[in-house]
Scaffold this active site. Structure first.
Site, PDB file in Angstrom:
ATOM      1  N   SER A   1       3.388  -2.384 -12.045  1.00 19.61           N
ATOM      2  CA  SER A   1       1.950  -2.029 -12.948  1.00 19.61           C
ATOM      3  C   SER A   1       1.410  -3.367 -13.247  1.00 19.61           C
ATOM      4  O   SER A   1       0.877  -3.722 -14.467  1.00 19.61           O
ATOM      5  CB  SER A   1       2.480  -1.477 -14.162  1.00 19.61           C
TER       6      SER A   1
ATOM      7  N   TRP B   1       1.047  -1.317   0.030  1.00 17.52           N
ATOM      8  CA  TRP B   1      -0.019  -0.024  -0.027  1.00 17.52           C
ATOM      9  C   TRP B   1       0.860   1.193   0.014  1.00 17.52           C
ATOM     10  O   TRP B   1       0.191   2.183  -0.079  1.00 17.52           O
ATOM     11  CB  TRP B   1      -0.777  -0.052   1.190  1.00 17.52           C
ATOM     12  N   LYS B   2       2.065   1.103   0.312  1.00 19.87           N
ATOM     13  CA  LYS B   2       2.998   2.169   0.480  1.00 19.87           C
ATOM     14  C   LYS B   2       2.424   3.359   1.217  1.00 19.87           C
ATOM     15  O   LYS B   2       2.044   2.941   2.255  1.00 19.87           O
ATOM     16  CB  LYS B   2       3.217   2.924  -1.126  1.00 19.87           C
TER      17      LYS B   2
ATOM     18  N   GLY C   1       4.711   1.736 -10.722  1.00 18.18           N
ATOM     19  CA  GLY C   1       3.912   2.854 -10.811  1.00 18.18           C
ATOM     20  C   GLY C   1       3.619   3.589 -12.269  1.00 18.18           C
ATOM     21  O   GLY C   1       3.191   4.603 -12.188  1.00 18.18           O
TER      22      GLY C   1
ATOM     23  N   GLU D   1      11.780   2.209  -4.056  1.00 14.29           N
ATOM     24  CA  GLU D   1      11.536   3.500  -3.674  1.00 14.29           C
ATOM     25  C   GLU D   1      12.411   3.753  -2.595  1.00 14.29           C
ATOM     26  O   GLU D   1      12.918   4.971  -2.245  1.00 14.29           O
ATOM     27  CB  GLU D   1      10.080   3.813  -3.231  1.00 14.29           C
TER      28      GLU D   1
ATOM     29  N   HIS E   1      12.852  -2.358  -1.157  1.00  9.91           N
ATOM     30  CA  HIS E   1      12.130  -1.719  -2.213  1.00  9.91           C
ATOM     31  C   HIS E   1      12.829  -0.565  -2.951  1.00  9.91           C
ATOM     32  O   HIS E   1      13.460   0.047  -2.327  1.00  9.91           O
ATOM     33  CB  HIS E   1      10.672  -1.113  -1.764  1.00  9.91           C
TER      34      HIS E   1
ATOM     35  N   GLU F   1      11.177  -6.173  -9.425  1.00 10.91           N
ATOM     36  CA  GLU F   1      10.475  -5.213  -9.947  1.00 10.91           C
ATOM     37  C   GLU F   1      11.709  -4.176 -10.589  1.00 10.91           C
ATOM     38  O   GLU F   1      12.309  -3.504 -10.086  1.00 10.91           O
ATOM     39  CB  GLU F   1      10.150  -4.391  -8.469  1.00 10.91           C
TER      40      GLU F   1
ATOM     41  N   GLY G   1       1.327  -2.680  -6.226  1.00  9.46           N
ATOM     42  CA  GLY G   1       0.958  -1.380  -5.672  1.00  9.46           C
ATOM     43  C   GLY G   1      -0.248  -0.783  -5.826  1.00  9.46           C
ATOM     44  O   GLY G   1      -1.154  -1.125  -5.345  1.00  9.46           O
TER      45      GLY G   1
END
Ligand code: PGA
Length: 255
Positions: free
Chosen positions: A213, A10-11, A173, A97, A95, A167, A234
């Protein structure tokens, strides 16, 4: 036979109330969740509420990160003990990010992987190449380095239990997913590296997800690839309906 695993990342999304209503809306399809392992990774603030709401549904809970110490003067951080205390089974580590926005390196991620195992949490270790690295033809080299750096000194039996999420950064995203055949090729290579390093049996047992995605429309094609065991999702995990469709698609695609 590896059990498919779909995890929702869910970030930094959802308040406690939003997390609870997602959990209420997600169908209580326990026979599906027995065939496809489902993990929800809410933000720390919603872990407890979502965990309570999901009780009895056969869905597992995961954290999105941890700090590799049990406790202490680390303002703003969350320890593996705290995640364990809230009933987490999994924790997302490395991750992209966190690697790219927050500068996390393999060595630090390796400390986190060790801390997770020390508290009986199973890492979902993320790795993947940037667009620039892909265009240079460095995809496999980058992924191998991240894998080996993040899993340095990890025992074979631990590697067999954990999950790897491949990923590609350019697919996260963006709405542009990797071609399933390309993801399959990279994931097959990762499996080979694991077999070489920790033994054939471990390479055959470890579950490797694709992430970037993933949607209800493309999950089946990813799941029909021999080496892809699931997905880290995500954006499409934020709505109970689309997430449920992905879990159902994962079962159909892997049949
Ligand atoms: P996405 O994110 O499904 O929104 O591309 C995947 C992830 O970051 O794990």
């Amino acid at each position: 036979m590896r059990k498919p695993i779909i995890a929702a990342n869910w970030k930094m999304n959802k308040t406690v109330q939003e997390g609870k209503s997602f959990s209420t809306l997600l169908p209580a399809d326990t026979s599906l969740y027995q065939e496809v392992e489902v993990v929800i990774c809410p933000p720390f603030t919603a872990l407890q509420a979502v965990g309570e709401e999901l009780k009895g549904k056969g869905i597992k809970l995961g954290g999105q990160n941890l700090y590799p110490m049990e406790k202490g003067a680390f303002t703003g951080e969350v320890s593996p003990l705290m995640l364990q205390d809230l009933g987490c089974t999994y924790v997302i580590l490395g991750h992209s990010e966190r690697r790219h926005l927050l500068g996390e390196k393999d060595e630090f991620i390796n400390q986190k992987v060790k801390a997770a195992f020390a508290f009986d949490l199973l890492p979902i270790l993320c790795l993947g190449e940037t667009l620039e690295q892909r265009q240079k033809g460095a995809t496999e080299e980058v992924c191998h380095q991240q894998l080996q750096g993040s899993l340095k000194d990890i025992e074979a039996q631990d590697v067999a239990q954990m999950v790897i999420a491949y990923e590609p950064v350019w697919a996260i995203g963006t709405g542009v997913h990797a071609r399933p055949a390309d993801a399959e090729k990279t994931i097959a290579c990762l499996r080979q590296v694991i077999s070489k390093e920790w033994g054939e049996e471990i390479g055959a047992a470890v579950r490797i997800q694709y992430g970037g995605s993933v949607k209800p429309e493309n999950i089946r094609e990813f799941m029909s690839c021999a080496n892809i065991d699931g997905a880290l999702v995500g954006g499409a995990s934020l709505k109970a309906d689309s997430f449920y469709q992905i879990v159902r698609g994962a079962r159909e695609g892997s049949e």
